[in-house]
Design an enzyme around this catalytic site. Structure first.
Site, PDB file in Angstrom:
ATOM      1  N   GLY A 296      -7.343  -0.861  -4.353  1.00 22.51           N
ATOM      2  CA  GLY A 296      -8.214  -0.507  -3.260  1.00 22.51           C
ATOM      3  C   GLY A 296      -9.077  -1.883  -2.617  1.00 22.51           C
TER       4      GLY A 296
ATOM      5  CE  LYS B  93      14.189   8.650   7.023  1.00 22.04           C
ATOM      6  NZ  LYS B  93      13.461   9.490   8.282  1.00 22.04           N
TER       7      LYS B  93
ATOM      8  CG  HIS C 224      -1.188  -3.702  -7.622  1.00 21.52           C
ATOM      9  ND1 HIS C 224      -1.655  -2.495  -7.225  1.00 21.52           N
ATOM     10  CD2 HIS C 224      -2.003  -4.615  -7.552  1.00 21.52           C
ATOM     11  CE1 HIS C 224      -2.847  -2.789  -6.639  1.00 21.52           C
ATOM     12  NE2 HIS C 224      -3.085  -4.074  -6.704  1.00 21.52           N
TER      13      HIS C 224
ATOM     14  CG  ASP D 125      12.980  12.867   8.479  1.00 24.04           C
ATOM     15  OD1 ASP D 125      13.926  12.525   7.600  1.00 24.04           O
ATOM     16  OD2 ASP D 125      12.193  12.220   9.073  1.00 24.04           O
ATOM     17  CB  SER D 126      15.888  17.246  12.723  1.00 25.82           C
ATOM     18  OG  SER D 126      16.935  16.515  13.395  1.00 25.82           O
TER      19      SER D 126
ATOM     20  CD  GLU E  90       1.108  -0.007  -7.493  1.00 28.33           C
ATOM     21  OE1 GLU E  90       0.898  -0.419  -8.858  1.00 28.33           O
ATOM     22  OE2 GLU E  90       0.264  -0.467  -6.840  1.00 28.33           O
TER      23      GLU E  90
ATOM     24  CB  CYS F  82      -5.706  -2.791  -8.600  1.00 32.24           C
ATOM     25  SG  CYS F  82      -6.475  -4.213  -8.178  1.00 32.24           S
ATOM     26  CE1 TYR F  83     -13.601   0.017  -5.760  1.00 32.20           C
ATOM     27  CE2 TYR F  83     -12.302   2.014  -6.265  1.00 32.20           C
ATOM     28  CZ  TYR F  83     -13.671   1.241  -5.660  1.00 32.20           C
ATOM     29  OH  TYR F  83     -14.628   2.081  -5.292  1.00 32.20           O
TER      30      TYR F  83
ATOM     31  N   GLY G  39      18.787  12.924  13.619  1.00 29.77           N
ATOM     32  CA  GLY G  39      18.289  11.964  12.782  1.00 29.77           C
ATOM     33  C   GLY G  39      18.375  12.878  11.509  1.00 29.77           C
TER      34      GLY G  39
ATOM     35  CB  SER H 231      16.758  14.668  16.730  1.00 30.14           C
ATOM     36  OG  SER H 231      16.727  14.051  15.342  1.00 30.14           O
TER      37      SER H 231
END
Ligand code: XMP
Length: 513
Positions: free
Chosen positions: A55, A369, A169, A227-228, A171, A82-83, A225, A223
């Protein structure tokens, strides 16, 4: 049996979602919660470990996000990053102060690889640092497990209490062995078995949807796309014909996209569902005629979309469930207790108000995603659709500057199809952020054959972005751009110039409206 869960407590760091994604890459389910999450909520889970994020604050500064020490008494290991590492030191009686030398970027860190967190990691390893404060003195009972020439405590632990911390970090990919460290944490320190797998997600979701919906009816706005589509297929596999998918073709889709969606989901496709395609092109073009102002165009498209959908929904009648493709990044609350950062302004929204339904089903609510894509592949959705790049709800309406007409849509569709085809042929499509052709509103003089032309300029755009809030223009190879250019001017009637957009975001936006 509740699934084993790692919780990321978000102290406002920019990598909060990334940490969760990395943990999930270890096949362990992970949720992001604000730093002030109620601990009782965590006790209800099958909690295996906690990670404090980084952070921008200093633990001593007024108003910094802090949590209580009780979190260390939950009986699960905690990893501070980190923080988060400074916070652990601060809460447990160590000393944190401004470092004489702040570190930023790739840094060589010496780690004690006899410790579980660093097992299998090289003794000297490149890590990503970004800090101005540091731990000057570790709390009682802790030992130093990593350091750099200017950072005496780049890592510390008190293994008996299950407490671990790193200043860097793990990650981010610049930390070369970061994944190994996170894996060590979740597997060996927290003891997670790794039960978060997409095949079992798909299976359990289908069973849960079946149970929930029973004999009810569900409606999904499809749509085309990612996700849908994934949401629709999950529902289709679970409840088949009890699901109706409505696909509104607003005439602002990419070339052939409407037909492609119909091929997959329509009566000749692979799924046993009710599919309704509404060819509403003319309606949209009529509403958009003469309108140049970008926001007004967006509003018109959004509103018309709802009208069309509403009309179709009325024909279907009341439904029990409305299916939405909401995904996890839209759900996560930000670390500072504010509401979620969502691209709400972007979505052709408002559907829930116009349909008579009892409840919303969001089967992808827990997925990032890349996991949605994995679930899509698991469900047998074609790769071409699964790896589709983001496409805005208002479609080509935000890629045509000025008035939208059927003719302009045709131009931009054709140019964009050529662009995508050539980028694909050059093998550059996978991993490239977002790229598309847009139609400027500029016409200029050119010459073709022996004829004077006065035609449009197409703009090509390609950007890399990790969060869509900022983006950088991609340096596409000149050879590819020149092939695309020559094909567009030769094959797309009405275009005599092709421009490449080198602008980042800011000051540009990703779309071109
Ligand atoms: P901008 O142009 O705002 O785009 O830099 C950021 C990202 O959002 C997408 N985008 C949209 N997506 N509905 C959507 O679903 C929209 O109205 C919309 N507008 C922009 C854009 O494609 C990019 O990925």
């Amino acid at each position: 049996m509740k699934r084993e869960t790692i919780v990321v407590m978000d102290f406002g760091g920019q990598y909060n979602q990334l940490i969760a994604r990395r943990v999930r890459e270890c096949n362990v389910y992970c949720e992001v919660h604000p730093y002030n999450v109620e601990l009782d909520k965590l006790k209800e889970m099958n909690l295996k470990g906690i990670i404090f994020t980084g952070g921008p604050n200093s633990v001593y500064a007024e108003g910094s996000p802090l949590c209580g020490k009780e979190v260390f008494q939950l009986g699960v290991p905690v990893l501070g990053i980190c923080y988060g590492s400074q916070l652990m030191a601060y809460l447990l009686g160590g000393n944190v102060s401004t470092a004489p030398v702040s570190e930023y970027g790739k840094t060589e860190v010496e780690v004690d690889n006899s410790k579980v967190l660093f097992q299998g990691v090289s003794a000297t390893t490149i890590c990503w640092m970004s800090h101005t404060d540091y731990i000057e003195k570790v709390p009682e009972g802790f030992t130093v497990t990593a350091h750099t020439p200017v950072c005496p405590v780049a890592g510390m632990e008190c293994a008996e209490r299950g407490l671990y911390a790193v200043q860097f970090h793990p990650e981010v990919m610049h930390t070369q062995e970061g994944m190994k460290m996170l894996h060590n944490f979740v597997a060996d320190i927290c003891g997670c078995k790794g039960d978060w797998k997409m095949d079992s997600f798909v299976e359990t979701s289908i069973a849960a949807i079946r149970e929930k919906v029973g004999n009810g009816k569900a409606l999904c706005a499809l749509s085309g796309g990612v996700d849908s589509s994934v949401a629709a297929v999950l529902l289709a596999k679970a409840i088949g014909k009890q699901l109706t998918c409505v696909f509104v073709d607003h005439g602002l889709l990419r070339k052939n996209e409407g037909d492609e969606v119909e091929e997959i989901f329509g009566p000749n496709g692979a799924y046993d569902l009710n599919f309704v395609r509404v060819n509403a092109q003319e309606r949209f073009y009529a509403k958009l005629a003469g309108v140049e102002e970008p926001e007004q165009k967006r509003k018109i498209i959004g509103e018309e979309f709802i009208r069309v959908f509403e009309e179709e929904a009325k024909k279907i009648g009341a439904v029990d469930y409305l299916v939405q493709g909401t995904i996890y990044p839209d759900v996560i609350e930000s670390g500072l207790g504010k509401s979620a950062v969502i691209k709400s302004h972007h979505n052709v929204g408002g559907l829930p108000d116009c349909v008579d339904f009892k409840e919303i089903i969001e089967p992808l609510r827990l997925l990032f995603k890349d996991e949605v894509r994995k679930a899509g592949l698991e469900l047998g959705i074609p790769e071409k659709l699964v790896y589709r790049q983001p496409f805005p709800g208002p479609g080509l309406g935000v890629r045509i500057v000025g008035e939208v007409t059927a003719e302009k849509v045709r131009i931009v569709q054709d140019a964009d199809a050529i662009y995508r085809e050539e980028v694909g042929k050059a093998g550059l499509d996978k991993g490239l952020g977002q790229y598309f052709a847009a139609l400027t509103n500029m016409r200029s003089v050119g010459v073709m054959g022996d004829e004077r032309t006065y035609d449009y300029a197409v703009a090509l755009r390609a950007v890399e972005t990790s969060d869509f809030m900022t983006a950088e223009a991609v340096h596409l190879p000149w050879e590819v751009l020149s092939v695309v250019t020559s094909r567009i001017v030769n094959e797309v009637k009405g275009v005599n110039r092709v421009l490449y957009d080198c602008t980042g975001k800011p000051p540009g936006t990703i779309e071109f409206e």
